[in-house]
Design a protein around this motif. Sequence first.
Motif, short mmCIF file in Angstrom:
data_model
loop_
_atom_site.label_atom_id
_atom_site.label_comp_id
_atom_site.label_asym_id
_atom_site.label_seq_id
_atom_site.Cartn_x
_atom_site.Cartn_y
_atom_site.Cartn_z
N TRP A 1 0.83 -1.20 0.00
CA TRP A 1 0.00 0.00 0.00
C TRP A 1 0.87 1.26 0.00
O TRP A 1 0.64 2.21 -0.76
CB TRP A 1 -0.92 -0.04 1.22
N LEU A 2 1.90 1.24 0.85
CA LEU A 2 2.76 2.41 0.92
C LEU A 2 3.65 2.54 -0.31
O LEU A 2 3.88 3.64 -0.80
CB LEU A 2 3.63 2.33 2.17
N ALA A 3 4.13 1.40 -0.80
CA ALA A 3 4.97 1.44 -1.99
C ALA A 3 4.18 2.05 -3.14
O ALA A 3 4.72 2.80 -3.96
CB ALA A 3 5.44 0.03 -2.35
N GLN B 1 1.81 4.33 -2.91
CA GLN B 1 1.75 5.77 -2.74
C GLN B 1 3.04 6.44 -3.21
O GLN B 1 3.03 7.46 -3.89
CB GLN B 1 1.50 6.14 -1.27
N ARG B 2 4.14 5.83 -2.83
CA ARG B 2 5.43 6.42 -3.22
C ARG B 2 5.63 6.34 -4.73
O ARG B 2 6.11 7.28 -5.36
CB ARG B 2 6.58 5.69 -2.50
N TRP C 1 3.75 9.15 -6.63
CA TRP C 1 4.38 10.48 -6.56
C TRP C 1 5.72 10.52 -7.28
O TRP C 1 6.08 11.54 -7.87
CB TRP C 1 4.50 10.93 -5.11
N ASN C 2 6.45 9.41 -7.24
CA ASN C 2 7.71 9.36 -7.98
C ASN C 2 7.48 9.48 -9.47
O ASN C 2 8.16 10.24 -10.17
CB ASN C 2 8.42 8.03 -7.70
N ARG D 1 4.92 10.67 -10.97
CA ARG D 1 4.37 11.99 -11.28
C ARG D 1 5.51 13.01 -11.41
O ARG D 1 5.53 13.85 -12.32
CB ARG D 1 3.44 12.37 -10.13
N THR D 2 6.47 12.91 -10.51
CA THR D 2 7.61 13.83 -10.55
C THR D 2 8.46 13.58 -11.79
O THR D 2 8.95 14.51 -12.43
CB THR D 2 8.44 13.69 -9.26
N ASP D 3 8.62 12.30 -12.16
CA ASP D 3 9.34 11.97 -13.40
C ASP D 3 8.66 12.63 -14.60
O ASP D 3 9.32 13.23 -15.46
CB ASP D 3 9.34 10.45 -13.64
N ARG D 4 7.34 12.49 -14.64
CA ARG D 4 6.62 13.04 -15.79
C ARG D 4 6.68 14.57 -15.81
O ARG D 4 6.80 15.18 -16.86
CB ARG D 4 5.15 12.58 -15.77
N LEU D 5 6.59 15.17 -14.62
CA LEU D 5 6.69 16.63 -14.54
C LEU D 5 8.03 17.10 -15.09
O LEU D 5 8.10 18.03 -15.88
CB LEU D 5 6.50 17.09 -13.09
N GLU D 6 9.10 16.42 -14.66
CA GLU D 6 10.42 16.83 -15.13
C GLU D 6 10.53 16.67 -16.64
O GLU D 6 11.04 17.56 -17.35
CB GLU D 6 11.51 16.01 -14.44
N PHE E 1 8.18 16.79 -18.76
CA PHE E 1 7.35 17.81 -19.40
C PHE E 1 8.04 19.18 -19.39
O PHE E 1 8.09 19.85 -20.42
CB PHE E 1 5.99 17.87 -18.68
N LEU F 1 5.53 10.51 3.87
CA LEU F 1 6.41 10.12 2.78
C LEU F 1 7.03 11.39 2.23
O LEU F 1 6.32 12.36 2.00
CB LEU F 1 5.63 9.45 1.65
N LEU G 1 9.63 13.03 -0.83
CA LEU G 1 10.38 12.87 -2.06
C LEU G 1 11.09 14.18 -2.33
O LEU G 1 10.56 15.24 -2.05
CB LEU G 1 9.47 12.57 -3.25
N ARG H 1 13.66 16.10 -5.39
CA ARG H 1 14.21 15.94 -6.73
C ARG H 1 14.71 17.29 -7.21
O ARG H 1 14.07 18.31 -6.95
CB ARG H 1 13.11 15.44 -7.67
N ILE I 1 14.78 19.31 -10.35
CA ILE I 1 14.19 19.32 -11.69
C ILE I 1 14.94 20.35 -12.53
O ILE I 1 15.10 21.51 -12.11
CB ILE I 1 12.68 19.64 -11.62
N TRP J 1 0.92 15.88 -17.48
CA TRP J 1 1.82 15.02 -16.71
C TRP J 1 1.21 14.45 -15.42
O TRP J 1 1.80 13.59 -14.78
CB TRP J 1 3.11 15.79 -16.36
N TYR K 1 12.77 20.50 -5.88
CA TYR K 1 11.34 20.16 -5.85
C TYR K 1 11.12 19.13 -4.76
O TYR K 1 11.72 18.05 -4.78
CB TYR K 1 10.97 19.59 -7.22
N HIS L 1 7.25 1.62 6.64
CA HIS L 1 7.51 1.90 5.24
C HIS L 1 8.91 1.54 4.76
O HIS L 1 9.08 0.91 3.73
CB HIS L 1 7.23 3.37 4.99
#
Lengths: 112, 156
Positions: free
Chosen positions: A85-87, A89-90, A93-94, A96-101, A103, B7, B9, B11, B13, B33, B117, B132
Amino acid sequence: MAQYPAQLDGVFVALADPTRRAVVRRLGHGPTSVGDLAREFPMTLPSFMKHVRTLESNGLIRTVKSGRVRTCVLNRERLTLVDDWLAEQRRIWNERTDRLEQFVTDPEENRQ
Amino acid sequence: MNPDLDLALERIIHAPRATVWRAWTDPSRLEQWWVPAPSRCRVDRLDLRPGGAFVTRLSDDGAEFVPHLDACFLAVDELERIVFTNAIDSTWRPASPAPVAMTATITLNDHPDGTDYRIVVRHGDPEARAHHEKLGFADGWGTVTAQLAARTEGRQ
């Protein structure tokens, strides 16, 4: 994960109680008889058995009876539900951040 | 940041902060995105102010869009920070969102290579967060549960 919401609810309910968490922690060291477990907790045996049944009905432990001794065993697979479940969630977001970068570093986007 | 519940994160960018901010706050850019391809995103509401609505929908086939996120902004600081939660929906009604209730804080800072970010996603389940980072877990689980129990039970 989405296909296991009821099981996950049960796992969190079972882990929401300090006595039950302590039992899970104790069983992390190896299988233990109900009698030995019960002695570690300041409550009556019937009260303690309720906790054992909650853990068992939610799949966090299994109990095996041999003669007059009932032994509790931790079901590690059930606990991995929490991990998954937690993996998830992470991961969301990971990615999403990849796609944002991707973009914002796209040359076409930067020209605008 | 509560390490038992959150959690995080982080990065770098490789784009200017204003570009990252625009990718977040312009609906047509956010749609590019916010959800994983090939799924498509439609931003229904992006009302960037505290209490404002944040509603997105998702489509797998490009035709039918289903609910994705129905959330509410808690804080919006231009070029610096966005905070939203799905624990209350876009009409301020208390919600039980799937798969999980959370408060997400996105922070942008300048960095020599672009934008620093950071994301912190706050959850309500201490057991979940405590577990976790302990994937290999017997001892890890025992340790973090012990710490958790010590705090929540006020003993040890």
